[in-house]
Design a protein around this motif. Structure first.
Motif, PDB file in Angstrom:
ATOM      1  N   ASN A 106       0.836  -1.205   0.000  1.00 37.69           N
ATOM      2  CA  ASN A 106       0.000   0.000   0.000  1.00 37.69           C
ATOM      3  C   ASN A 106       0.870   1.254   0.000  1.00 37.69           C
ATOM      4  OD1 ASN A 106      -2.433  -1.431   0.028  1.00 37.69           O
ATOM      5  ND2 ASN A 106      -2.392  -1.622   2.259  1.00 37.69           N
ATOM      6  N   GLU A 107       1.901   1.254   0.814  1.00 38.88           N
ATOM      7  CA  GLU A 107       2.950   2.268   0.785  1.00 38.88           C
ATOM      8  C   GLU A 107       4.263   1.543   0.537  1.00 38.88           C
ATOM      9  OE1 GLU A 107       3.040   4.674   4.263  1.00 38.88           O
ATOM     10  OE2 GLU A 107       1.625   6.130   3.431  1.00 38.88           O
ATOM     11  N   ILE A 108       5.042   2.027  -0.420  1.00 42.82           N
ATOM     12  CA  ILE A 108       6.293   1.345  -0.750  1.00 42.82           C
ATOM     13  C   ILE A 108       7.206   1.292   0.470  1.00 42.82           C
ATOM     14  CG2 ILE A 108       8.324   1.398  -2.233  1.00 42.82           C
ATOM     15  CD1 ILE A 108       6.658   2.705  -4.373  1.00 42.82           C
ATOM     16  N   ALA A 109       7.290   2.391   1.197  1.00 41.48           N
ATOM     17  CA  ALA A 109       8.131   2.441   2.396  1.00 41.48           C
ATOM     18  C   ALA A 109       7.406   3.222   3.479  1.00 41.48           C
ATOM     19  CB  ALA A 109       9.482   3.089   2.095  1.00 41.48           C
ATOM     20  N   THR A 110       7.303   2.612   4.663  1.00 40.04           N
ATOM     21  CA  THR A 110       6.782   3.282   5.851  1.00 40.04           C
ATOM     22  C   THR A 110       7.942   3.473   6.808  1.00 40.04           C
ATOM     23  OG1 THR A 110       4.629   2.220   5.573  1.00 40.04           O
ATOM     24  CG2 THR A 110       5.104   3.187   7.712  1.00 40.04           C
ATOM     25  N   THR A 111       8.159   4.695   7.255  1.00 39.60           N
ATOM     26  CA  THR A 111       9.304   5.018   8.085  1.00 39.60           C
ATOM     27  C   THR A 111       8.855   5.490   9.461  1.00 39.60           C
ATOM     28  OG1 THR A 111       9.400   7.334   7.370  1.00 39.60           O
ATOM     29  CG2 THR A 111      10.546   5.709   6.005  1.00 39.60           C
ATOM     30  N   THR A 112       9.829   5.638  10.334  1.00 37.08           N
ATOM     31  CA  THR A 112       9.548   6.162  11.666  1.00 37.08           C
ATOM     32  C   THR A 112       9.301   7.667  11.640  1.00 37.08           C
ATOM     33  OG1 THR A 112      11.956   6.306  11.999  1.00 37.08           O
ATOM     34  CG2 THR A 112      10.832   4.356  12.855  1.00 37.08           C
ATOM     35  N   ASP A 113       9.594   8.304  10.525  1.00 37.87           N
ATOM     36  CA  ASP A 113       9.332   9.729  10.339  1.00 37.87           C
ATOM     37  C   ASP A 113       8.312   9.863   9.211  1.00 37.87           C
ATOM     38  OD1 ASP A 113       9.299  12.452  10.046  1.00 37.87           O
ATOM     39  OD2 ASP A 113      11.478  12.693  10.051  1.00 37.87           O
ATOM     40  N   ASP A 114       7.127  10.375   9.530  1.00 38.19           N
ATOM     41  CA  ASP A 114       6.046  10.448   8.549  1.00 38.19           C
ATOM     42  C   ASP A 114       6.397  11.309   7.342  1.00 38.19           C
ATOM     43  OD1 ASP A 114       4.565   8.848  10.216  1.00 38.19           O
ATOM     44  OD2 ASP A 114       3.469  10.508  11.147  1.00 38.19           O
ATOM     45  N   ASP A 115       7.344  12.232   7.507  1.00 36.35           N
ATOM     46  CA  ASP A 115       7.706  13.115   6.394  1.00 36.35           C
ATOM     47  C   ASP A 115       8.456  12.377   5.294  1.00 36.35           C
ATOM     48  OD1 ASP A 115       6.553  15.215   7.745  1.00 36.35           O
ATOM     49  OD2 ASP A 115       8.438  15.841   8.690  1.00 36.35           O
ATOM     50  N   TYR A 116       8.950  11.175   5.572  1.00 38.00           N
ATOM     51  CA  TYR A 116       9.755  10.442   4.590  1.00 38.00           C
ATOM     52  C   TYR A 116       9.101   9.129   4.168  1.00 38.00           C
ATOM     53  CZ  TYR A 116      13.294  13.813   5.896  1.00 38.00           C
ATOM     54  OH  TYR A 116      13.977  14.990   6.139  1.00 38.00           O
ATOM     55  N   ASP A 117       7.798   9.001   4.399  1.00 37.32           N
ATOM     56  CA  ASP A 117       7.083   7.844   3.864  1.00 37.32           C
ATOM     57  C   ASP A 117       7.041   7.924   2.344  1.00 37.32           C
ATOM     58  OD1 ASP A 117       6.709   6.946   6.401  1.00 37.32           O
ATOM     59  OD2 ASP A 117       4.599   7.513   6.546  1.00 37.32           O
ATOM     60  N   PHE A 118       7.100   6.751   1.697  1.00 39.45           N
ATOM     61  CA  PHE A 118       7.142   6.675   0.235  1.00 39.45           C
ATOM     62  C   PHE A 118       5.810   6.111  -0.241  1.00 39.45           C
ATOM     63  CE2 PHE A 118       9.832   5.025  -3.587  1.00 39.45           C
ATOM     64  CZ  PHE A 118       9.178   5.929  -4.400  1.00 39.45           C
TER      65      PHE A 118
END
Length: 305
Positions: A106-118
């Motif tokens: 659904n999202e290519i990359a989910t990160t611990t920082d929402d500003d850098y989700d892909f």
């Protein structure tokens, strides 16, 4: 077979050379433009000299070159060069920032920082109308066995190949831009060592192929190596079952429909993918445990994994 394989020619260092032809600078649109790179020609074994259109200057002397033709019919030259590390500037950057990355569909990359989700750009879905039209044209004009293909069939096949190439370039461009932004703003990266190949045998195969997780993963690894950052791959097993706060593990696997993680030990409630990204940081050792094996915020008597 030789009728379907892509034409490819490989030359080592002794089989090719670059010929420099210095030309004086001239004006294009009232601007001084140097044409030195444009007149750098490629001489191959056998006296073949070509004038390629350079996409970028070569960072160093190439050790080998591969000349190949793509499905559209265009010719390309791929050089093997040595790339030096480019340390990131310390001014204007937050030193010591850590990020965890969890791959998904659904999202290519989910990160611990929402500003850098892909997010998933869905380039193939956007181009599906054009691809369907070209594929219908190919089906109507497909030659019978033993007959030569018509010009209409060749043109439809070429248009479909151009569309596929555009989608691949869009995926690669998005992956590189995202990887660059992550690398430029963090010093330590914990990445899930995810193998997306198994998704080809699931019901999510089409969407996973459009996501191009492998392209984003390789782009992030290249950028981190280029700028000398600490990129730590993490084993993906049980990352959706572990708690990022107290490291407690659920007794049963979470179904794909359950997108919220709840820890029965410490009471943590978080998004499933965000919790997995935080687990990457813990497992990579960027948030290490104390001398007693207990991290800050961990309930008494619960040991860190």
């Amino acid at each position: 077979s030789r009728h379907h394989s892509v034409v490819s020619l490989n030359y080592t260092k002794s089989g090719f050379s670059l010929i420099e032809q210095d030309k004086p600078e001239h004006q294009i649109n009232n601007k001084q433009v140097s044409q030195r790179e444009s007149f750098l020609r490629l001489q191959l074994a056998g006296g073949i000299v070509v004038s390629p259109v350079w996409s970028r200057p070569l960072p160093s002397t190439p050790s080998s070159v591969r000349i190949y033709q793509d499905k559209v019919g265009d010719w390309w030259a791929s050089f093997v060069v040595t790339v030096k590390h480019e340390p990131l500037p310390k001014n204007g950057r937050a030193i010591g920032r850590v990020i965890g990355i969890d791959w998904g569909v659904n999202e290519i990359a989910t990160t611990t920082d929402d500003d850098y989700d892909f997010p998933h750009p869905q380039h193939a879905k956007s181009a599906q109308v054009r691809l369907s039209r070209y594929q219908r044209q190919m089906a109507r004009r497909r030659p019978k066995r033993g007959q030569l293909a018509s010009n209409g069939y060749k043109q439809a096949k070429k248009d479909a190949a151009k569309t596929y190439r555009k989608v691949a370039r869009q995926r690669q461009d998005d992956s590189r831009k995202w990887a660059k932004s992550v690398v430029m703003n963090h010093d330590q990266i914990a990445m899930e060592d995810f193998k997306p190949k198994f998704l080809a045998k699931t019901t999510m195969a089409k969407k996973a192929a459009d996501a191009a997780i492998g392209s984003a993963k390789s782009g992030l690894a290249f950028m981190a190596k280029k700028h000398g950052l600490n990129l730590q791959p993490v084993d993906p097993r049980w990352t959706t079952m572990d708690c990022s706060k107290c490291s407690a593990r659920t007794k049963h696997c979470l179904p794909m429909s359950q997108r919220t993680y709840f820890c029965g030990v410490c009471g943590l409630v978080s998004s499933r993918d965000t919790n997995s990204a935080a687990v990457m940081v813990v497992r990579a050792g960027f948030n290490p445990a104390g001398v007693d094996g207990i991290r800050p915020g961990c309930p008494l008597g619960t040991q860190a994994a």
